[in-house]
Design a protein around this motif. Structure first.
Motif, PDB file in Angstrom:
ATOM      1  N   VAL A   6      -7.613 -22.571   3.334  1.00 53.34           N
ATOM      2  CA  VAL A   6      -6.546 -21.976   2.528  1.00 53.34           C
ATOM      3  C   VAL A   6      -5.410 -21.483   3.424  1.00 53.34           C
ATOM      4  N   LYS A   7      -5.735 -20.915   4.592  1.00 60.39           N
ATOM      5  CA  LYS A   7      -4.723 -20.402   5.518  1.00 60.39           C
ATOM      6  C   LYS A   7      -3.931 -21.516   6.200  1.00 60.39           C
ATOM      7  N   ALA A   8      -4.455 -22.737   6.172  1.00 55.88           N
ATOM      8  CA  ALA A   8      -3.836 -23.832   6.906  1.00 55.88           C
ATOM      9  C   ALA A   8      -2.755 -24.578   6.121  1.00 55.88           C
ATOM     10  N   PHE A   9      -2.644 -24.308   4.837  1.00 57.84           N
ATOM     11  CA  PHE A   9      -1.722 -25.064   3.994  1.00 57.84           C
ATOM     12  C   PHE A   9      -0.858 -24.119   3.153  1.00 57.84           C
ATOM     13  N   PRO A  10       0.278 -24.615   2.681  1.00 58.76           N
ATOM     14  CA  PRO A  10       1.133 -23.785   1.826  1.00 58.76           C
ATOM     15  C   PRO A  10       0.384 -23.346   0.563  1.00 58.76           C
ATOM     16  N   PRO A  11       0.673 -22.132   0.076  1.00 62.59           N
ATOM     17  CA  PRO A  11      -0.030 -21.600  -1.099  1.00 62.59           C
ATOM     18  C   PRO A  11       0.049 -22.506  -2.323  1.00 62.59           C
ATOM     19  N   GLU A  12       1.151 -23.226  -2.493  1.00 61.74           N
ATOM     20  CA  GLU A  12       1.285 -24.080  -3.675  1.00 61.74           C
ATOM     21  C   GLU A  12       0.308 -25.259  -3.679  1.00 61.74           C
ATOM     22  N   LEU A  13      -0.391 -25.477  -2.565  1.00 60.56           N
ATOM     23  CA  LEU A  13      -1.386 -26.555  -2.500  1.00 60.56           C
ATOM     24  C   LEU A  13      -2.802 -26.034  -2.695  1.00 60.56           C
ATOM     25  N   GLY A  14      -2.937 -24.807  -3.172  1.00 57.71           N
ATOM     26  CA  GLY A  14      -4.244 -24.167  -3.304  1.00 57.71           C
ATOM     27  C   GLY A  14      -5.272 -24.971  -4.076  1.00 57.71           C
ATOM     28  N   ALA A  15      -4.900 -25.527  -5.214  1.00 57.73           N
ATOM     29  CA  ALA A  15      -5.859 -26.288  -6.021  1.00 57.73           C
ATOM     30  C   ALA A  15      -6.331 -27.535  -5.279  1.00 57.73           C
ATOM     31  N   GLU A  16      -5.406 -28.210  -4.600  1.00 63.60           N
ATOM     32  CA  GLU A  16      -5.769 -29.408  -3.842  1.00 63.60           C
ATOM     33  C   GLU A  16      -6.637 -29.061  -2.632  1.00 63.60           C
ATOM     34  N   VAL A  17      -6.369 -27.916  -1.998  1.00 60.55           N
ATOM     35  CA  VAL A  17      -7.192 -27.464  -0.875  1.00 60.55           C
ATOM     36  C   VAL A  17      -8.623 -27.235  -1.356  1.00 60.55           C
ATOM     37  N   GLU A  18      -8.760 -26.579  -2.488  1.00 59.78           N
ATOM     38  CA  GLU A  18     -10.099 -26.324  -3.051  1.00 59.78           C
ATOM     39  C   GLU A  18     -10.844 -27.632  -3.307  1.00 59.78           C
ATOM     40  N   GLN A  19     -10.161 -28.612  -3.883  1.00 57.25           N
ATOM     41  CA  GLN A  19     -10.793 -29.908  -4.144  1.00 57.25           C
ATOM     42  C   GLN A  19     -11.270 -30.561  -2.844  1.00 57.25           C
ATOM     43  N   ALA A  20     -10.423 -30.531  -1.837  1.00 56.49           N
ATOM     44  CA  ALA A  20     -10.744 -31.175  -0.556  1.00 56.49           C
ATOM     45  C   ALA A  20     -11.923 -30.494   0.132  1.00 56.49           C
ATOM     46  N   VAL A  21     -11.907 -29.174   0.184  1.00 56.49           N
ATOM     47  CA  VAL A  21     -12.944 -28.423   0.897  1.00 56.49           C
ATOM     48  C   VAL A  21     -14.314 -28.627   0.256  1.00 56.49           C
ATOM     49  N   ARG A  22     -14.333 -28.738  -1.045  1.00 55.22           N
ATOM     50  CA  ARG A  22     -15.618 -28.937  -1.743  1.00 55.22           C
ATOM     51  C   ARG A  22     -16.342 -30.204  -1.296  1.00 55.22           C
ATOM     52  N   LEU A  23     -15.600 -31.180  -0.793  1.00 50.08           N
ATOM     53  CA  LEU A  23     -16.206 -32.450  -0.407  1.00 50.08           C
ATOM     54  C   LEU A  23     -16.744 -32.470   1.021  1.00 50.08           C
ATOM     55  N   LEU A  24     -16.326 -31.502   1.841  1.00 49.88           N
ATOM     56  CA  LEU A  24     -16.825 -31.480   3.222  1.00 49.88           C
ATOM     57  C   LEU A  24     -18.316 -31.177   3.239  1.00 49.88           C
ATOM     58  N   VAL A  25     -19.030 -31.836   4.129  1.00 48.84           N
ATOM     59  CA  VAL A  25     -20.464 -31.590   4.287  1.00 48.84           C
ATOM     60  C   VAL A  25     -20.621 -30.275   5.046  1.00 48.84           C
ATOM     61  N   PRO A  26     -21.257 -29.265   4.433  1.00 48.97           N
ATOM     62  CA  PRO A  26     -21.336 -27.939   5.051  1.00 48.97           C
ATOM     63  C   PRO A  26     -21.991 -27.958   6.437  1.00 48.97           C
ATOM     64  N   SER A  27     -21.547 -27.008   7.243  1.00 48.09           N
ATOM     65  CA  SER A  27     -22.084 -26.824   8.582  1.00 48.09           C
ATOM     66  C   SER A  27     -22.585 -25.400   8.713  1.00 48.09           C
ATOM     67  N   ARG A  28     -23.506 -25.201   9.608  1.00 50.78           N
ATOM     68  CA  ARG A  28     -23.969 -23.830   9.835  1.00 50.78           C
ATOM     69  C   ARG A  28     -23.035 -23.083  10.778  1.00 50.78           C
ATOM     70  N   TYR A  29     -22.063 -23.784  11.336  1.00 53.90           N
ATOM     71  CA  TYR A  29     -21.100 -23.167  12.248  1.00 53.90           C
ATOM     72  C   TYR A  29     -19.789 -22.891  11.524  1.00 53.90           C
ATOM     73  N   ALA A  30     -19.211 -21.759  11.814  1.00 53.80           N
ATOM     74  CA  ALA A  30     -17.919 -21.410  11.223  1.00 53.80           C
ATOM     75  C   ALA A  30     -16.801 -22.114  11.995  1.00 53.80           C
ATOM     76  N   PRO A  31     -15.686 -22.390  11.332  1.00 51.60           N
ATOM     77  CA  PRO A  31     -14.540 -22.959  12.053  1.00 51.60           C
ATOM     78  C   PRO A  31     -14.106 -22.020  13.177  1.00 51.60           C
ATOM     79  N   VAL A  32     -13.593 -22.592  14.243  1.00 46.40           N
ATOM     80  CA  VAL A  32     -13.076 -21.791  15.355  1.00 46.40           C
ATOM     81  C   VAL A  32     -11.650 -21.387  14.999  1.00 46.40           C
ATOM     82  N   ASP A  33     -11.382 -20.077  15.102  1.00 39.41           N
ATOM     83  CA  ASP A  33     -10.037 -19.586  14.796  1.00 39.41           C
ATOM     84  C   ASP A  33      -8.997 -20.438  15.491  1.00 39.41           C
ATOM     85  N   GLY A  34      -7.903 -20.580  14.817  1.00 37.10           N
ATOM     86  CA  GLY A  34      -6.907 -21.503  15.312  1.00 37.10           C
ATOM     87  C   GLY A  34      -5.646 -20.867  15.817  1.00 37.10           C
ATOM     88  N   PHE A  35      -4.566 -21.481  15.457  1.00 38.10           N
ATOM     89  CA  PHE A  35      -3.263 -21.095  15.960  1.00 38.10           C
ATOM     90  C   PHE A  35      -2.307 -20.952  14.790  1.00 38.10           C
TER      91      PHE A  35
END
Length: 189
Positions: A6-35
Motif C-alpha cells: 500500500v505504501k509503494a503505490f499512489p492511494p488511488e490504486l488501493g483497490a488494485e494493490v489489494e487485488q495484486a497482493v492477495r495473489l502473492l504466495v505468502p512468506s514467513r519473512y516480512a518485506p525489507v524496509d525500502g526507500f
C-alpha cells in the motif's frame, strides 16, 4: 506484505494493490524496509526486498491490467534475481509514473543481466520528446538524494563485481543508464 504494498503505490490504486497482493504466495519473512521516493509530488516507500513468491500464471487471469502491473512491480523487488529480471522485462515498457522507481532502483543493484534489460528497455530516455525521457527525467530530477545513492551503489557493485569486464566506470551499463537519466533530468530543472 499488504502494508508495504500500500505504501509503494499512489492511494488511488488501493483497490488494485489489494487485488495484486492477495495473489502473492505468502512468506514467513516480512518485506525489507525500502526507500522513500517522490512520484509526482506524492511520497511512496518502495520495499527493498520481498519474499512472497509469484502466483501461478492461471491465478492472474482475472486481474485487470493495472493490478497486473502492480503485481509485476512488486515482483521486481523479489529476493531472486531471476524473478526480478522476469518482472522488470514486463513493466519496463509501461507508461506510468508509479512504475519508474521500481525500474530505476534496479540500476543500483549487482545483477548485470537485469541492468542490461533496463539499459535496453530505457533506450527512449535518450530521445527528446519520448514518454520515457519525460517520466524518467522528472523522477530523476525530483529524487536527487535517491539518485546519488543509486549512483553510489552502481559504482560500488561495478568496482566489486564488474570492473574486470568494464575497466572504465563509464563503460558499465549501470553508469550508462544513470548518465542518460541525468541528461533527461536536465529537461526538468
Amino acid at each position: 506484505m499488504r502494508d508495504a504494498a500500500v505504501k509503494a503505490f499512489p492511494p488511488e490504486l488501493g483497490a488494485e494493490v489489494e487485488q495484486a497482493v492477495r495473489l502473492l504466495v505468502p512468506s514467513r519473512y516480512a518485506p525489507v524496509d525500502g526507500f522513500d521516493v517522490s512520484v509526482r509530488g506524492q511520497w511512496s516507500q518502495i520495499p527493498y526486498r520481498i519474499y512472497e513468491d509469484p502466483p501461478s500464471s492461471g491465478a492472474m487471469d482475472d486481474l485487470g491490467e493495472v493490478a497486473r502491473v502492480i503485481l509485476d512491480c512488486l515482483l521486481t523487488r523479489h529476493q531472486s534475481g531471476y524473478v526480478r529480471q522476469r518482472y522488470v522485462e514486463k513493466v519496463i515498457s509501461t507508461d506510468a509514473d508509479w512504475v519508474v522507481p521500481f525500474v530505476v532502483t534496479l540500476v543500483g543493484e549487482y545483477v548485470i543481466e537485469i541492468i542490461d534489460v533496463v539499459r535496453v528497455g530505457l533506450a527512449g530516455v535518450e530521445t527528446p520528446g519520448t514518454w520515457q525521457r519525460q517520466r524518467y527525467g522528472r523522477f530523476t530530477a525530483d529524487n536527487p538524494d535517491f539518485m546519488v545513492l543509486t549512483r553510489q551503489r552502481a559504482a560500488s557493485y561495478w568496482s566489486c563485481y564488474h570492473r574486470w569486464r568494464f575497466p572504465e566506470l563509464s563503460g558499465y551499463p549501470g553508469a550508462q543508464v544513470l548518465a542518460a537519466l541525468r541528461s533527461a533530468a536536465a529537461d526538468h530543472m
